[in-house]
Design an enzyme around this catalytic site. Structure first.
Site, PDB file in Angstrom:
ATOM      1  N   ILE A 118      21.972  41.411 -51.484  1.00 32.94           N
ATOM      2  CA  ILE A 118      20.540  41.370 -51.791  1.00 32.94           C
ATOM      3  C   ILE A 118      20.201  42.315 -52.939  1.00 32.94           C
ATOM      4  O   ILE A 118      19.395  41.991 -53.822  1.00 32.94           O
ATOM      5  CB  ILE A 118      19.726  41.750 -50.534  1.00 32.94           C
ATOM      6  CG1 ILE A 118      19.974  40.738 -49.416  1.00 32.94           C
ATOM      7  CG2 ILE A 118      18.239  41.839 -50.853  1.00 32.94           C
ATOM      8  CD1 ILE A 118      19.585  41.253 -48.037  1.00 32.94           C
ATOM      9  N   TYR A 150      25.138  36.002 -46.945  1.00 29.62           N
ATOM     10  CA  TYR A 150      24.618  37.159 -47.673  1.00 29.62           C
ATOM     11  C   TYR A 150      24.396  38.341 -46.739  1.00 29.62           C
ATOM     12  O   TYR A 150      24.302  38.199 -45.518  1.00 29.62           O
ATOM     13  CB  TYR A 150      23.332  36.815 -48.433  1.00 29.62           C
ATOM     14  CG  TYR A 150      22.094  36.664 -47.573  1.00 29.62           C
ATOM     15  CD1 TYR A 150      21.278  37.764 -47.282  1.00 29.62           C
ATOM     16  CD2 TYR A 150      21.714  35.429 -47.069  1.00 29.62           C
ATOM     17  CE1 TYR A 150      20.128  37.623 -46.520  1.00 29.62           C
ATOM     18  CE2 TYR A 150      20.571  35.276 -46.310  1.00 29.62           C
ATOM     19  CZ  TYR A 150      19.777  36.381 -46.034  1.00 29.62           C
ATOM     20  OH  TYR A 150      18.647  36.240 -45.270  1.00 29.62           O
ATOM     21  N   CYS A 151      24.338  39.534 -47.347  1.00 31.46           N
ATOM     22  CA  CYS A 151      24.061  40.774 -46.620  1.00 31.46           C
ATOM     23  C   CYS A 151      23.448  41.758 -47.614  1.00 31.46           C
ATOM     24  O   CYS A 151      23.033  41.366 -48.702  1.00 31.46           O
ATOM     25  CB  CYS A 151      25.324  41.335 -45.976  1.00 31.46           C
ATOM     26  SG  CYS A 151      26.642  41.731 -47.147  1.00 31.46           S
ATOM     27  N   THR A 152      23.388  43.025 -47.259  1.00 33.90           N
ATOM     28  CA  THR A 152      22.697  44.004 -48.099  1.00 33.90           C
ATOM     29  C   THR A 152      23.368  44.197 -49.457  1.00 33.90           C
ATOM     30  O   THR A 152      22.745  44.064 -50.503  1.00 33.90           O
ATOM     31  CB  THR A 152      22.609  45.360 -47.375  1.00 33.90           C
ATOM     32  OG1 THR A 152      22.015  45.171 -46.093  1.00 33.90           O
ATOM     33  CG2 THR A 152      21.789  46.354 -48.180  1.00 33.90           C
TER      34      THR A 152
END
Length: 354
Positions: free
Chosen positions: A228, A199-201
């Site tokens: 996110i 996952y990342c932004t």
């Protein structure tokens, strides 16, 4: 030929933005697809987006587009329709709408052509960036968080992870995405039986990271759809528990979106609970660090006594000092090493493998 870049000072543009009365919406989006002529695409986008009063930062490369922008609320649908029709690959493009937004995230439009929309350092011609992991939606994310065979891998920088992350997520100790990719493979090498969730932004980094993990022999790979931002939005809309803890760091004037009430970071100067990032006000430093209100007052927005004293000097003396430093003191370098050196913060212990 029209001028296809900004020629007004940042100060004037910021003042104009702050004087606007119409609300703005902060949006991020990305798409991996082939752009045959990035420069021509950039110029065409500049003309159209300027007319729509779009501000923000957009990167283009042969591999696609990556954008963080703000747009007047009345132009959001016009922007969506324009992009959907601009290229067939952009039809149905997902907009990640900011979770917290005062409309003041950007005040100038910048479009840049780069070699990659994400600097990954990958030069393996056999790598297929389209062979990505499966998407996870909000409910699936929560289910995976309760699965003992699942490992969540955070593909963001140290300063992003520090203020917020998923429960028990693995931090990859590196200063850049290009350095994280091989380290993620190394850290998980003996755990190929695990379910890996990247996952990342907003999804752009973890999508490519998922393809890299699959390229290196990992078969059980997922990544969070929309990152996110989309996870938190959908979880709230669906009445699901939001399992991201703390704040989501963002790369604009806001520097963060509150996801949960938890404050998991600490002021880098006094150690008080705090998750507010700022840049040192000394123009010869601009260190990105966490500073509580008390220390902001004590240090006049600077990261150290030395920077406070330099910031007090006449502008001409400050310019001379900056000119004499090698590499301009690496201004805007966000590395953990620079943070540790400037503020005396000890190096963290190496992240353990799952």
């Amino acid at each position: 030929m029209p001028v296809l870049h900004n020629r007004i000072s940042n100060e004037t543009l910021k003042a104009q933005m702050l004087a606007e009365t119409e609300p703005r919406t902060t949006i991020s989006f990305y798409k991996y697809f082939t752009i045959v002529d990035p420069q021509a695409t950039r110029d065409a986008l500049w003309v159209a987006l300027t007319q729509l009063k779009v501000f923000g930062r957009i990167y283009l490369a042969r591999e696609g587009i990556n954008a963080q922008i703000s747009v007047p609320e009345s132009n959001v649908e016009a922007l969506r329709e324009f992009l959907y029709g601009f290229d067939p690959a952009l039809a149905g493009l997902r907009f990640n709408i900011a979770l917290e937004d005062d409309g003041k995230s950007f005040w100038v439009l910048r479009l840049k052509v780069r070699d990659r929309i994400v600097a990954d350092g990958i030069d393996d011609p056999s790598f297929d960036a389209s062979n990505v992991g499966d998407y996870l939606k909000a409910a699936d994310v929560n289910a995976m968080l309760d699965d003992p065979d699942a490992v969540f891998i955070d593909m963001r920088n140290h300063y992003e992870y520090e203020v917020g992350h998923f429960e028990n997520a693995l931090e990859i100790p590196a200063d850049t995405f290009r350095d994280q990719l091989p380290k993620a493979v190394e850290m998980m090498q003996d755990h190929k039986d695990k379910k890996i969730v990247m996952y990342c932004t907003g999804g752009i980094r973890c999508e490519k990271a998922s393809a890299w993990m699959k390229h290196n022999g990992f078969n059980k790979v997922w990544h969070i759809e929309g990152g996110i931002i989309e996870y938190a939005r959908r979880a709230r809309e669906q009445g699901l528990p939001v399992r991201f803890i703390g704040k989501n760091f963002v790369f604009d004037e806001r520097m963060g979106e509150r996801i949960s009430d938890d404050v998991i970071a600490h002021c880098h100067q006094c150690g008080a609970p705090c998750d507010t990032h700022t840049n040192c006000l000394n123009d010869g430093c601009h260190l990105l660090f966490i500073q509580c209100p008390s220390c902001a007052e004590k240090f006049a927005g600077c990261c150290s006594e030395a920077c406070v004293e330099e910031h007090k000097l006449p502008e001409e003396e400050q310019r001379k000092l900056r000119a004499g430093r090698e590499n301009g003191n690496k201004i805007f370098n966000k590395s953990r090493g620079r943070l540790n050196t400037k503020l005396g913060i000890p190096e963290p212990e190496s992240s353990e493998k799952p």
